[in-house]
Design an enzyme around this catalytic site. Structure first.
Site, mmCIF file in Angstrom:
data_model
loop_
_atom_site.group_PDB
_atom_site.id
_atom_site.type_symbol
_atom_site.label_atom_id
_atom_site.label_comp_id
_atom_site.label_asym_id
_atom_site.label_seq_id
_atom_site.Cartn_x
_atom_site.Cartn_y
_atom_site.Cartn_z
ATOM 1 N N GLN A 1 -98.198 93.382 -107.296
ATOM 2 C CA GLN A 1 -99.125 93.166 -108.389
ATOM 3 C C GLN A 1 -100.341 92.417 -107.850
ATOM 4 O O GLN A 1 -100.231 91.580 -106.950
ATOM 5 C CB GLN A 1 -98.463 92.370 -109.518
ATOM 6 C CG GLN A 1 -97.314 93.095 -110.199
ATOM 7 C CD GLN A 1 -96.799 92.336 -111.399
ATOM 8 O OE1 GLN A 1 -97.539 92.058 -112.336
ATOM 9 N NE2 GLN A 1 -95.511 92.001 -111.385
ATOM 10 N N PRO B 1 -92.993 105.572 -110.791
ATOM 11 C CA PRO B 1 -91.565 105.315 -111.019
ATOM 12 C C PRO B 1 -90.903 104.804 -109.744
ATOM 13 O O PRO B 1 -91.396 105.027 -108.639
ATOM 14 C CB PRO B 1 -91.015 106.687 -111.425
ATOM 15 C CG PRO B 1 -92.200 107.442 -111.931
ATOM 16 C CD PRO B 1 -93.369 106.959 -111.127
ATOM 17 N N LYS B 2 -89.775 104.140 -109.891
ATOM 18 C CA LYS B 2 -89.151 103.401 -108.791
ATOM 19 C C LYS B 2 -88.916 104.262 -107.550
ATOM 20 O O LYS B 2 -89.262 103.863 -106.430
ATOM 21 C CB LYS B 2 -87.824 102.798 -109.262
ATOM 22 C CG LYS B 2 -87.079 102.011 -108.202
ATOM 23 C CD LYS B 2 -87.799 100.720 -107.840
ATOM 24 C CE LYS B 2 -87.000 99.908 -106.839
ATOM 25 N NZ LYS B 2 -87.631 98.611 -106.511
ATOM 26 N N HIS C 1 -93.164 79.450 -113.120
ATOM 27 C CA HIS C 1 -93.207 80.707 -112.379
ATOM 28 C C HIS C 1 -94.605 81.009 -111.846
ATOM 29 O O HIS C 1 -94.765 81.835 -110.954
ATOM 30 C CB HIS C 1 -92.725 81.847 -113.278
ATOM 31 C CG HIS C 1 -92.311 83.064 -112.520
ATOM 32 N ND1 HIS C 1 -92.121 84.288 -113.098
ATOM 33 C CD2 HIS C 1 -92.046 83.260 -111.192
ATOM 34 C CE1 HIS C 1 -91.767 85.173 -112.194
ATOM 35 N NE2 HIS C 1 -91.702 84.571 -111.035
ATOM 36 N N VAL D 1 -90.822 103.705 -103.886
ATOM 37 C CA VAL D 1 -90.206 103.403 -102.589
ATOM 38 C C VAL D 1 -90.535 104.498 -101.581
ATOM 39 O O VAL D 1 -90.937 104.221 -100.448
ATOM 40 C CB VAL D 1 -88.683 103.243 -102.744
ATOM 41 C CG1 VAL D 1 -88.029 102.998 -101.379
ATOM 42 C CG2 VAL D 1 -88.360 102.086 -103.693
ATOM 43 N N LYS E 1 -101.130 88.528 -106.867
ATOM 44 C CA LYS E 1 -100.705 87.878 -105.635
ATOM 45 C C LYS E 1 -101.819 87.834 -104.581
ATOM 46 O O LYS E 1 -101.646 87.225 -103.524
ATOM 47 C CB LYS E 1 -99.479 88.590 -105.058
ATOM 48 C CG LYS E 1 -98.242 88.491 -105.960
ATOM 49 C CD LYS E 1 -97.011 89.078 -105.290
ATOM 50 C CE LYS E 1 -95.774 88.924 -106.156
ATOM 51 N NZ LYS E 1 -94.552 89.423 -105.501
#
Length: 1046
Positions: free
Chosen positions: A849, A907-908, A508, A912, A852
């Site tokens: 993150q 939080p998600k 990975h 977004v 990358k």
């Protein structure tokens, strides 16, 4: 095998026929005893046709098929015999033999025991039971079985000797001695018992008694070569080398070219320090005919010491093959096998070593280490504790036990073990490295880096520590000596692959480094082979697979396997797909590898799949694979690859005829047991198919999908509060979203609708335009109230009966809405001021993150910011310790600190939603934003990408191609910069592209989960039709496009 043909059933046929039947039966039995199984079967079948209910014939047929390894047929005839006579003990024993051969030891044991209940004096049954119990590790049970056999016939001196051997292996030497003595009493000339008794005396330190009994054995059997060897060994133990040489020479006088004696003679030379002479003599023994494990063991030790590992392995293998009672040979060979990744063989050797020497601490620790790799954590823990009990200062055992506890999620226990290991041996590099891994997994990257560096100071040539340190430094963007580090890392991997070792770079992580495609594939292959090694120990026969859909009502059974059915990005992407499959054509099974996390994501998948099975409750991979196979799965989908929580061993067992990789892992599995990888033309061009071990199976648009339209429908529409600058209305300074947005806007006075032109689609922003309606709330008392709520940090206010909430307070209002499990019910306000973003600047963002990002990526971004003066870069503290490094490198590149703005991970839903505030997302070419790419595109923010050579570096281009935004895909670094600069400097162009993305995310297939599911179904059917036609897996690179109305 029980094979009697006696007790022929009564018949009304003439006596002549009976004699003919009996004669044929006796002939078949003689042929069976002579090993002519083909003739015996032919005659038995004649008998069976005459008397199909004759149990004697059925037993003989069962035995014949067993000897021919036709286990299913053997079981069939045993079962027929039982139907005729349910009290027929021999038939149950025969069934037990079949189960034992299949590795189903518990079933075998139960059948043997049932046979013995039916016939308590069935001696063969006890002997068979003992063998099965030994195979199952129940030595005490095996002892009792032998004892029971001897109670019925005390004169079975061979069985008594076998019992003695078992007791000796258990360390019960006095009892073993009694068995051998009783065997000798029964048969005084039984030389094997004399020799075995000599071994017991030797183990008890009674050297002279041992010598006496070996000499007695030789007297009884002058050709008893093993007795001479044992005599030489015991003399060698006593360091009576001259007599030892004499014993071996006496053996040579009987067999001048016998390798065993040459090997033991070489052993004496080795003990005397005559290494070269010993090696020559060992080689002479091998040239003749290898028979003595000590010689091979010692030769292997010498060869390994000289670096001839391959030859050493050959010698250890021979020792193991001929005599599994040499603990050091077994342990040392197991070490080599483990280094080579041959896990099953290593386990077998360690176990044998412990049978011989139960107090062998190193073997306990080594076995435990391998058991841990196999996922047998409780058993591994037991062996580590045994090793520590035997040797309380065994630092390696403490460190390795820490690894097991870590895998069992006992972080504190692992920390204690590593700390104890370091206390015992402060210079123990492996313990420091293991301690670092705990810190790394806990997110404590600075501590991990410090411990890895300590490990490398103590042990500079430590590939695992070096590669893990490199990954930690990548996580925090510490690029000191970056090029040199990458060069060394590649060199390490090359060396490990050349030596057939498991690479220290995880599959990975391989995408992050400048490795060749061949290296990346080879790394994955090694891990795939490791899975095969883990399941080989189960000795499971291959599954039989269906060729048609008759047994499933014409429906294709698809099984999705994932550890991420819960609050995880994978579920955020695909949670709606199980429920969208066509129930008339597909039956959906979801196999969870993780326990229920209590979230709505889990609940949704559980409710909408036809079947939901929690395999986390079935830790045995063999039993879990059995469950999948029992469900009759046609296509099994691997959604983990080599990510956390994966159980690729299930796929290695091949419980389904077709197995495919999909969505959850951005690369090849490298595994022989995976047939397809579901991808697309942009992500995996056909010309690079050799990078994959799987066959390419193309989706017509993109293999990626997001459930954003279902999770975040409140982001389909937005309104803005009027924020004017240079005559422009900006759509991303103060943004309002909500399910009830239209109703709220209808309740307000003076809401303006601004028509914004955007391209219709395609790869040209100057193509025909469509007007988008943008509701704009003017700066009035209502707008001021909203802004005041934000400035004062209020959670929520009410306007015209509508709840208006602060976008930073979603967790406080509704935690499930914050995580994306529910759709928010309030009107949510999101502003640049909430994140410290300048109102009048171009905001570039990247929410990946930080690992990358590499130096070349940051340099490219810095170039863009320099060319767009009024611009900033918005990144996440992901992790926070990476922020100062990024800032420092950026300053070195000429950017002041205020040009890069960091925000915490959110939080998600907020993650977004706040993507709307950015003007442009700059993708990371090294490894694209995959889920985060979908997030930012759903927010309506353009993303500039540059596809690279790996799958992970081409996903964003696939997403943008599906979206119809080819103008955002760069061919090289310069073009990437130019696209980003044009978007940042040409505000009209930026508005067009933003409008295009905003429109296309709804009208394109990118977020159309229903259409995606239909296209996925078409691909599944292609796979199945190809398989059902008798074909091997092949590339499927001509996808069939379907529409939602199809």
């Amino acid at each position: 095998m029980a094979s009697s043909v006696g007790n022929v059933a009564d018949s009304t046929e003439p006596t002549k026929r009976m004699l003919s039947f009996q004669g044929l039966a006796e002939l078949a039995h003689r042929e069976y005893q002579a090993g002519d199984f083909e003739a015996a079967e032919r005659h038995c079948m004649q008998l069976w046709r005459q008397e199909p209910d004759n149990t004697g014939v059925l037993l003989l047929l069962s035995s014949i098929h067993f000897q021919c390894r036709r286990l299913d047929r053997s079981a069939h005839f045993s079962t027929l015999a039982i139907k005729q006579n349910p009290l027929l003990a021999e038939a149950y024993s025969n069934l037990g033999n079949v189960y034992k051969e299949r590795g189903q030891l518990q079933e075998a044991i139960e059948h043997y025991r049932h046979a013995l209940r039916l016939k308590p004096d069935f001696i063969d049954g006890y002997i068979n039971l003992a063998a099965a119990l030994v195979a199952a590790g129940d030595m005490e049970g095996a002892v009792q079985a032998y004892v029971s056999a001897l109670q019925y016939n005390p004169d079975l001196y061979c069985v008594r000797s076998d019992l003695g051997n078992l007791l000796k292996a258990l360390g019960r030497l006095e009892e073993a001695k009694a068995c051998y003595l009783k065997a000798i009493e029964t048969q005084p000339n039984f030389a094997v018992a004399w020799s075995n008794l000599g071994c017991v005396f030797n183990a008890q330190g009674e050297i002279w008694l041992a010598i006496h009994h070996f000499e007695k054995a030789v007297t009884l059997d002058p050709n008893f070569l093993d007795a001479y060897i044992n005599l030489g060994n015991v003399l060698k133990e006593a360091r009576i080398f001259d007599r030892a040489v004499a014993a071996y020479l006496r053996a040579l006088s009987l067999s001048p070219n016998h390798a065993v004696v040459h090997g033991n003679l070489a052993c004496v030379y080795y003990e005397q320090g005559l290494i070269d002479l010993a090696i020559d003599t060992y080689r002479r023994a091998i040239e003749l005919q290898p028979h003595f494990p000590d010689a091979y063991c010692n030769l292997a030790n010498a060869l390994k010491e000289k670096g001839s590992v391959a030859e050493a392995e050959d010698c250890y293998n021979t020792a193991l093959r001929l005599c599994p009672t040499h603990a050091d040979s077994l342990n040392n060979l197991a070490n080599i096998k483990r280094e080579q990744g041959n896990i099953e063989e290593a386990v077998r050797l360690y176990r044998k070593a412990l049978e011989v020497f139960p107090e062998f601490a190193a073997a306990h620790s080594n076995l435990a280490s391998v058991l841990q790799q196999q996922g047998k954590l409780q058993e591994a823990l037991m062996h580590y504790k045994e090793a520590i009990r035997i040797s309380p200062t065994f630092a390696d055992a403490y460190s390795n036990m820490g690894n097991t506890l870590k895998e069992m999620q006992d972080v504190q226990g692992a920390l204690q073990c590593y700390t104890r290991a370091i206390q015992i041996n402060p210079a123990f590099a492996d313990a420091h490295s293991n301690l670092a891994s705990i810190h790394k997994d806990s997110g404590n990257i600075p501590e991990a880096i410090a411990s890895y560096r300590t490990a490398l100071k103590l042990k500079p040539d430590f590939p695992d520590a070096y590669c893990n340190l490199a990954h930690c430094l990548q996580i925090v963007c510490d690029w000191t000596d970056y090029d040199e580090r990458m060069k060394k890392l590649v060199s390490i991997v090359a060396d490990q692959l050349e030596k057939n070792r498991l690479p220290s770079v995880h599959p990975h992580h391989s995408m992050l480094y400048p490795l060749s495609h061949g290296f990346r594939k080879a790394i994955a292959e090694r891990h795939g082979n490791l899975c095969l090694d883990k399941i080989n120990v189960l000795h499971k026969p291959p599954y039989e697979h269906p060729k048609d859909l008759k047994l499933s009502d014409g429906r294709l059974r698809v099984g999705y396997v994932s550890s991420d059915f819960g609050n995880h990005p994978t579920s955020h992407l695909m949670q709606s797909i199980p429920g969208m499959h066509n129930p008339d054509k597909f039956e959906v099974f979801c196999y969870a590898l993780s326990p229920d996390d209590g979230t709505n994501f889990r609940v949704k998948v559980m409710a909408e799949a036809n079947h939901f099975i929690d395999l986390s409750q079935i830790p045995c991979n063999g039993k879990a694979a059995d469950r999948i196979h029992q469900d009759g799965i046609h296509i099994l989908v691997n959604m983990n690859g080599y990510t956390k929580g994966a159980r690729n061993e299930l796929f290695a067992l091949r419980p389904a005829p077709i197995q495919a990789m999909w969505l959850g892992y951005p690369g090849t599995s490298g595994a022989l047991f995976m047939d397809y990888i579901i991808t697309d033309q942009e992500t995996s061009p056909a010309e690079v198919a050799e990078q994959y071990s799987e066959k390419l199976a193309y989706m017509p648009h993109t293999f990626f999908i997001g459930d954003h339209a279902n999770m975040f429908p409140h982001l389909k529409k937005k309104a803005v509060i009027d924020f004017k600058s240079n005559g422009h209305i900006y759509d991303n300074r103060i943004v309002l979203n909500g399910i009830d947005l239209k109703a709220f806007l209808d309740s307000l006075p003076d809401v303006k609708i601004v028509k914004m032109k955007c391209p219709d689609g395609g790869d040209n922003a100057d193509s025909s335009n469509t007007a988008l309606n943008m509701p704009v709330i003017p700066m009035n008392t209502i707008a001021e109230a909203v802004i005041e709520m934000i400035n004062r940090g209020q959670i929520q206010i009410t306007i015209n009966g509508f709840s208006i909430s602060n976008g930073l307070a979603t967790t406080q209002i509704n935690n499930k809405a914050a995580t994306g499990e529910e759709v928010p019910r309030t009107i949510i306000v999101t502003t640049r001021s909430q994140y410290g973003l300048p109102e009048d600047a171009i905001v570039y963002c990247n929410f990946n993150q930080l690992y990358k990002i590499d130096p070349s990526t940051l340099q490219m971004w810095a170039n863009i910011l320099k060319r767009v003066p009024n611009s900033v870069l918005w990144l996440l503290r992901f992790p926070a310790v990476g922020e100062p490094n990024i800032q420092q490198y950026a300053q070195n590149m000429g950017l002041p600190q205020n040009r890069i703005i960091f925000s915490p991970v959110a939080p998600k839903e907020e993650h977004v939603r706040r993507g709307q505030l950015a003007d442009v997302c700059l993708d990371t070419p090294l490894c694209n934003g995959h889920t985060t790419g979908m997030d930012v595109l759903w927010a309506g923010t353009p993303m500039v990408t540059m596809p690279g050579e790996t799958l992970a570096s081409r996903v964003a281009a696939s997403q943008l191609t599906c979206l119809g935004c080819l103008e955002l895909i760069a061919k090289n670094r310069q073009e990437f910069e130019d696209i980003a600069v044009k978007l940042g400097t040409d505000l009209e162009y930026l508005k067009k592209i933003r409008g295009k993305v905003w429109k296309q995310r709804i009208s394109s297939p990118l977020f159309n989960t229903k259409q995606y599911t239909m296209e996925l179904e078409r691909l599944y059917l292609q796979m199945w039709e190809h398989y059902a036609a008798g074909n091997k897996p092949d590339h499927m690179i001509k996808p069939v496009e379907v529409t939602e109305s199809a």
